[in-house]
Motif scaffolding. Structure first.
Motif, PDB file in Angstrom:
ATOM      1  N   ARG A 163     -15.480  -8.772  34.426  1.00  0.00           N
ATOM      2  CA  ARG A 163     -13.969  -8.491  33.794  1.00  0.00           C
ATOM      3  C   ARG A 163     -13.654  -8.678  32.553  1.00  0.00           C
ATOM      4  O   ARG A 163     -14.496  -9.848  31.960  1.00  0.00           O
ATOM      5  CB  ARG A 163     -13.052  -9.290  34.666  1.00  0.00           C
ATOM      6  CG  ARG A 163     -12.974  -8.794  36.317  1.00  0.00           C
ATOM      7  CD  ARG A 163     -12.258  -9.619  37.064  1.00  0.00           C
ATOM      8  NE  ARG A 163     -12.533  -9.344  38.422  1.00  0.00           N
ATOM      9  CZ  ARG A 163     -11.668  -9.700  39.286  1.00  0.00           C
ATOM     10  NH1 ARG A 163     -10.914 -10.801  39.349  1.00  0.00           N
ATOM     11  NH2 ARG A 163     -12.100  -9.569  40.630  1.00  0.00           N
ATOM     12  N   HIS A 164     -13.277  -7.921  31.750  1.00  0.00           N
ATOM     13  CA  HIS A 164     -12.783  -7.936  30.348  1.00  0.00           C
ATOM     14  C   HIS A 164     -11.345  -7.781  29.948  1.00  0.00           C
ATOM     15  O   HIS A 164     -10.690  -6.771  30.838  1.00  0.00           O
ATOM     16  CB  HIS A 164     -13.829  -6.776  29.655  1.00  0.00           C
ATOM     17  CG  HIS A 164     -13.754  -6.456  28.177  1.00  0.00           C
ATOM     18  ND1 HIS A 164     -12.729  -5.887  27.737  1.00  0.00           N
ATOM     19  CD2 HIS A 164     -14.157  -7.320  27.301  1.00  0.00           C
ATOM     20  CE1 HIS A 164     -12.575  -6.185  26.194  1.00  0.00           C
ATOM     21  NE2 HIS A 164     -13.616  -7.048  26.139  1.00  0.00           N
ATOM     22  N   LEU A 165     -10.977  -8.773  29.154  1.00  0.00           N
ATOM     23  CA  LEU A 165      -9.484  -8.529  29.045  1.00  0.00           C
ATOM     24  C   LEU A 165      -8.997  -8.724  27.728  1.00  0.00           C
ATOM     25  O   LEU A 165      -9.723  -9.839  27.116  1.00  0.00           O
ATOM     26  CB  LEU A 165      -8.815  -9.554  30.015  1.00  0.00           C
ATOM     27  CG  LEU A 165      -7.145  -9.811  30.005  1.00  0.00           C
ATOM     28  CD1 LEU A 165      -6.707  -8.272  30.569  1.00  0.00           C
ATOM     29  CD2 LEU A 165      -6.932 -10.840  30.877  1.00  0.00           C
ATOM     30  N   ASP A 176     -19.648  -8.137  39.432  1.00  0.00           N
ATOM     31  CA  ASP A 176     -18.293  -8.120  39.000  1.00  0.00           C
ATOM     32  C   ASP A 176     -18.273  -8.674  37.580  1.00  0.00           C
ATOM     33  O   ASP A 176     -17.799  -9.920  37.550  1.00  0.00           O
ATOM     34  CB  ASP A 176     -17.229  -8.637  40.189  1.00  0.00           C
ATOM     35  CG  ASP A 176     -16.018  -8.445  39.753  1.00  0.00           C
ATOM     36  OD1 ASP A 176     -15.560  -7.579  38.795  1.00  0.00           O
ATOM     37  OD2 ASP A 176     -15.022  -9.022  40.525  1.00  0.00           O
ATOM     38  N   SER A 203     -17.194 -13.329  34.784  1.00  0.00           N
ATOM     39  CA  SER A 203     -17.708 -12.730  36.112  1.00  0.00           C
ATOM     40  C   SER A 203     -17.331 -13.546  37.294  1.00  0.00           C
ATOM     41  O   SER A 203     -18.137 -14.520  37.323  1.00  0.00           O
ATOM     42  CB  SER A 203     -19.152 -12.377  35.902  1.00  0.00           C
ATOM     43  OG  SER A 203     -19.952 -11.662  37.013  1.00  0.00           O
TER      44      SER A 203
END
Length: 115
Positions: free
Chosen positions: A24-26, A22, A17
């Motif tokens: 984020r995931h990848l 916000d 984050s």
């Protein structure tokens, strides 16, 4: 590590984050035996966070780990940023703004409610 394992690819998750609100995931691939630091440095989507890498706390499946930790198949790397507000102070502020007691859903009141 055997030479055949050195070229084997493993699947990983990266979650971080960069700022409040916000997340984020990848999903990514890495070579078997790569360390957390090697994976983070090779990830272009995480490049804006690299200058702060030393001050961030890193974990695998919710447990803090050093950057030298080798990764395994399906590991989930989690990057934790420092807190900006003390949680106790945030609760005090919410109480002040709402003007009523904050009741936790996880703890019963223990007979403190009444007429």
């Amino acid at each position: 590590m055997a030479p055949a394992e050195a070229h084997e690819l493993i699947q990983l998750e990266l979650v971080w984050s960069p700022q409040a609100g916000d997340v984020r995931h990848l999903c990514l691939s890495a070579r078997a035996g790569d360390t957390i630091e090697a994976v983070l440095r090779a990830c272009p989507a995480f490049a804006d966070q690299l200058p702060r890498l030393a001050e961030l706390k890193i974990g695998v499946w919710g447990r803090l780990r050093p950057l030298e930790t080798p990764l395994r198949e399906r590991d989930r790397i989690e990057v934790y940023r420092p807190l900006t507000v003390d949680p106790k102070e945030a609760r005090r502020q919410r109480y002040k703004d709402r003007g009523q007691r904050i009741i936790s859903r996880h703890r019963p009141l223990g007979g403190k409610t009444g007429p």
